[in-house]
Scaffold this motif. Sequence first.
Motif, PDB file in Angstrom:
ATOM      1  N   SER A 158       0.857  -1.187   0.000  1.00  0.00           N
ATOM      2  CA  SER A 158       0.000   0.000   0.000  1.00  0.00           C
ATOM      3  C   SER A 158       0.892   1.236   0.000  1.00  0.00           C
ATOM      4  O   SER A 158       2.083   1.153   0.323  1.00  0.00           O
ATOM      5  CB  SER A 158      -0.912  -0.004   1.227  1.00  0.00           C
ATOM      6  N   PRO A 159       0.351   2.412  -0.362  1.00  0.00           N
ATOM      7  CA  PRO A 159       1.163   3.633  -0.291  1.00  0.00           C
ATOM      8  C   PRO A 159       1.657   3.876   1.137  1.00  0.00           C
ATOM      9  O   PRO A 159       1.006   3.481   2.107  1.00  0.00           O
ATOM     10  CB  PRO A 159       0.183   4.733  -0.714  1.00  0.00           C
ATOM     11  N   TRP A 199      -0.897   2.267   6.073  1.00  0.00           N
ATOM     12  CA  TRP A 199       0.145   2.669   5.131  1.00  0.00           C
ATOM     13  C   TRP A 199       1.309   1.680   5.065  1.00  0.00           C
ATOM     14  O   TRP A 199       1.736   1.132   6.074  1.00  0.00           O
ATOM     15  CB  TRP A 199       0.712   4.028   5.531  1.00  0.00           C
ATOM     16  N   ASP A 212       4.009   7.877  -6.474  1.00  0.00           N
ATOM     17  CA  ASP A 212       3.997   6.580  -5.805  1.00  0.00           C
ATOM     18  C   ASP A 212       2.572   6.162  -5.464  1.00  0.00           C
ATOM     19  O   ASP A 212       2.169   5.018  -5.729  1.00  0.00           O
ATOM     20  CB  ASP A 212       4.841   6.644  -4.533  1.00  0.00           C
ATOM     21  N   ALA A 213       1.799   7.078  -4.878  1.00  0.00           N
ATOM     22  CA  ALA A 213       0.412   6.767  -4.535  1.00  0.00           C
ATOM     23  C   ALA A 213      -0.402   6.462  -5.788  1.00  0.00           C
ATOM     24  O   ALA A 213      -1.189   5.506  -5.825  1.00  0.00           O
ATOM     25  CB  ALA A 213      -0.207   7.926  -3.761  1.00  0.00           C
ATOM     26  N   THR A 266       0.079   9.757   1.252  1.00  0.00           N
ATOM     27  CA  THR A 266      -0.475  10.314   0.022  1.00  0.00           C
ATOM     28  C   THR A 266      -0.751  11.796   0.195  1.00  0.00           C
ATOM     29  O   THR A 266      -0.501  12.373   1.270  1.00  0.00           O
ATOM     30  CB  THR A 266      -1.747   9.564  -0.415  1.00  0.00           C
TER      31      THR A 266
END
Length: 448
Positions: free
Chosen positions: A42-43, A64, A223-224, A46
Amino acid sequence: MLYFLIFAVAWSSAQRADIPPVKDGVMELKMVHIVWRHGDRSPTKTFKADLFQENAWTFGGGGWGQLSPMGMFQHLTLGKKLRNRYVNDVNSTYNFLPSVYDQKTMYVRSTGINRTLISATSNMLGMYGQDGYGSAAGTDFPDAQGWPRGFVPIPIHTVDYDSDHIGNMESDCPRREWLWNLAQQSEEVKNWRNSEAVSSTIDELTSYVNETWSLEDFWIVPDALFIEQIYYNASLRANNTWFSDDFYNRIVAVNDQIYMFQYGIFNNTVTMQNMNIGLELLKVRSGPLMNDMIDRINTKSDCTYSNNATGCHWINGLKYFVYSAHDETVYAVLVALGIERFAIIPHGYPLYSAAVSVEYWRNTTDNNNYFKLVYHKQSGDGFEVMTSEIEGCSGDYCSMDVLEQIARKLKPDQPIDKWCLITESSSSYSVSISFLMFVATTLNYLFM
């Protein structure tokens, strides 16, 4: 039943016995170091306007930066591939490691983060934890209902995340931050930042998300968005009318260049305060890891071929050393070796479960040390030998002198935990130390 148990234990022990050396002509494999990136996650954070905040991510315990089931499977798969390359079974390429786990032969080190620790566990599950790999119930795992058949727990070692200068390229290091601030004041970085293509992309993103970014934090958005395209692609595009493949590729290109600058990759030598900024950045990012590897290789070599075996017990059986870490850790090796442009195209950073393997080989004819550089680009790929892309190397094997010269060039001027605290140029620091020593000597003389 007793006879069967005795036979199983004896057979399992035999799998741990010394195995014949792995040879390729006159070359003999002695040790493998492997650095890999964790799997899909997962991110880690964000932007404020993002529809998908922390509660949108429920896998891996939720929240996260957690490894997903996909990420676990990616490392399970890589573990099986590594078994086929290095482990002693009928499908092996090298028959280098025993088919049943032997604690003397391997050491797994992970950064102190859930996703890298679980990636390491998943990888070891693929490498040594499957039913049919030859491990014995009652010897290698409990012969009990509820225990997965064939699962052999393998220890994963770790250190404090914030002070892990070997595996965590974002560890607490004031010197790295100081050097990066200097780099951002260089003409090359300023000209790039102020160019029309870059400034317009950053300004456009700022207007879309209503948030400003420092260069070192710019990665958060691409990235997110990368991860959200995997898990929430339809919702992402429906709720963000500004999102398009073209715009995403533009911000990724900006982020890739920031990445390169942070690792000291400039078009020209950047000299500030009498320092080569690119080299100094590499010293604090790549230097500790490269020297950790080469020091262990040299110890292995000395202990194997020296008449003085004192203190060598721990290294004699060690064949396989793992760093379970991050994209930046893999990148640190690729940049140090000067092959990042070959290894990660078309992406600007190592992908999930990317792995770089540094194999130490000994020439049995001239008794010199060599290395082979092997790269696994992403889940599903095989292993590509990339030694010949390194400057000073040709063919699959390269003199260990080349690797030693790289490590020596990137070695921090002091142990890294101390060097990270020095926020001044090397020349200024040397003058300061000399002055302090002069003062100490003078005071000592006066008060004798």
